[in-house]
Motif scaffolding. Structure first.
Motif, PDB file in Angstrom:
ATOM      1  N   UNK A 110       0.827  -1.210   0.000  1.00 17.67           N
ATOM      2  CA  UNK A 110       0.000   0.000   0.000  1.00 17.67           C
ATOM      3  C   UNK A 110       0.866   1.266   0.000  1.00 17.67           C
ATOM      4  N   UNK A 113       2.507   1.805  -3.573  1.00 21.55           N
ATOM      5  CA  UNK A 113       1.621   2.266  -4.640  1.00 21.55           C
ATOM      6  C   UNK A 113       1.078   3.660  -4.386  1.00 21.55           C
ATOM      7  N   UNK A 114       0.903   3.986  -3.126  1.00 22.68           N
ATOM      8  CA  UNK A 114       0.456   5.338  -2.823  1.00 22.68           C
ATOM      9  C   UNK A 114       1.537   6.348  -3.183  1.00 22.68           C
ATOM     10  N   UNK A 168      -3.095  -4.599  -8.596  1.00 24.80           N
ATOM     11  CA  UNK A 168      -2.756  -3.529  -7.640  1.00 24.80           C
ATOM     12  C   UNK A 168      -3.971  -2.887  -6.979  1.00 24.80           C
ATOM     13  N   UNK A 169      -5.108  -2.998  -7.622  1.00 20.22           N
ATOM     14  CA  UNK A 169      -6.286  -2.225  -7.237  1.00 20.22           C
ATOM     15  C   UNK A 169      -6.594  -2.222  -5.739  1.00 20.22           C
ATOM     16  N   UNK A 172      -4.270   0.158  -4.088  1.00 17.06           N
ATOM     17  CA  UNK A 172      -4.322   1.534  -4.583  1.00 17.06           C
ATOM     18  C   UNK A 172      -5.582   2.257  -4.137  1.00 17.06           C
ATOM     19  N   UNK A 173      -6.689   1.544  -4.074  1.00 17.14           N
ATOM     20  CA  UNK A 173      -7.956   2.217  -3.809  1.00 17.14           C
ATOM     21  C   UNK A 173      -8.752   1.576  -2.670  1.00 17.14           C
TER      22      UNK A 173
END
Lengths: 207, 207
Positions: A110, A113-114, A168-169, A172-173
């Motif tokens: 996390x 990717x952030x 990744x989703x 990422x979110x």
């Protein structure tokens, strides 16, 4: 002084403290002093072991990705040994290994990717190499599918991009998953359901 | 004083200046003073028109999303008028309208998704409503497909999540597209190629 409790070694404590702080406040907002304080060490030890904050981040990322690629390679070697797996089964099995690894290292994944999304030059420099390597593994697997005539599209590059985006989703979110879909992205239930969707995606890309 | 050049009205200048600065430095790092300076107005005008930085952001987002939903609704109304479109064609056509709108408003879209990812409470509060509404439109379209027996999966919620994730990807991860795939995410060529992939995704979800 004698430590009354069994504690991790200072180097490990520093790494964990750094990861926690990077995760909660981001890399740029975290100071060496804060890391030292959280780890319960003298700031000089961070210079000694890691040559500062950037060195510490690099070591965390190298460790994370070396292990990640080991998992993928080991996995591919095992699949090869079995011999009878189709390219399709190999892709599914590698994807599932990737997802499990990222999920087990939720905090680190996390964080990475952030930081990538907020366009940090530092992370980008380090990451381009790793993301390139990850892309290479998956493009190779998808090319095998294409060679076997099983892939529905010719644009292997775009499918890889979309496949990795799907991978990744959840990291990422997470806010969208939590607040809009009312699913807890860090739960086993979500993990299971999402893994099925990853399989569904691959299945759909194939004849 | 007489303006020698034709200029936008102060309110519009403030909005553009704010968007530029939010985009480049993020919402939290941008001050009212910077916005006023860039727009060439007195900071008091920002209070007068927008009641400060948060009000300005809200107005930008309301405008962006109202227009976005208008595009989708107008599009769906047109499709209804035509009468002969299948649920599958309606989904494709709405998705393409969404993507074109987001692409035309690249800066705003990119700003919103980046802020969402870095977990800004403010944006999250405003966004949950809009993302919920967007989800509703797409779940409805996908439910129609499911009713028609055309969808390959029963987990409509997960497919919607994945579909919207695919829609956002170019705005969420432009660096990856640029540095790892060597494609310029803001180019017409990429837009065309990615739109084909979006169609490919929908096609694959259907029997």
């Amino acid at each position: 002084m004698v430590e009354s409790r069994v504690q991790k070694k200072p180097k490990e404590r520093i790494k964990q403290a750094a990861l926690d702080l990077f995760y909660y406040q981001g890399f740029h907002s975290t100071t060496v002093r804060q890391i030292a304080q959280r780890a319960g060490v003298n700031p000089a030890m961070i210079s000694y072991y890691f040559k500062g904050k950037r060195g510490l981040l690099e070591q965390l990322m190298v460790q994370f990705y070396e292990e990640y690629f080991n998992v993928i390679e080991q996995h591919q070697a095992d699949d090869m040994d079995q011999g009878q797996l189709t390219p399709y089964q190999r892709l599914l099995s590698t994807l599932s290994a990737s997802f499990n690894y990222l999920f087990e290292h939720y905090q680190m994944t996390r964080f990475i990717y952030r930081e990538l999304t907020i366009d940090s030059t530092l992370i980008r420099e380090i990451m381009t190499v790793y993301l390139g390597k990850e892309k290479y593994y998956y493009i190779t697997l998808l090319e095998e599918l294409k060679q076997a005539g099983t892939l529905r599209s010719n644009d292997v590059e775009m499918i890889t991009l979309q496949l990795l985006n799907t991978l990744y989703m959840p990291f990422l979110q997470p806010q969208m998953i939590r607040k809009v879909y009312y699913i807890e992205p860090h739960s086993d239930e979500f993990k299971q359901r999402y893994l099925e969707q990853l399989n569904f995606f691959v299945e759909n890309c194939c004849r």
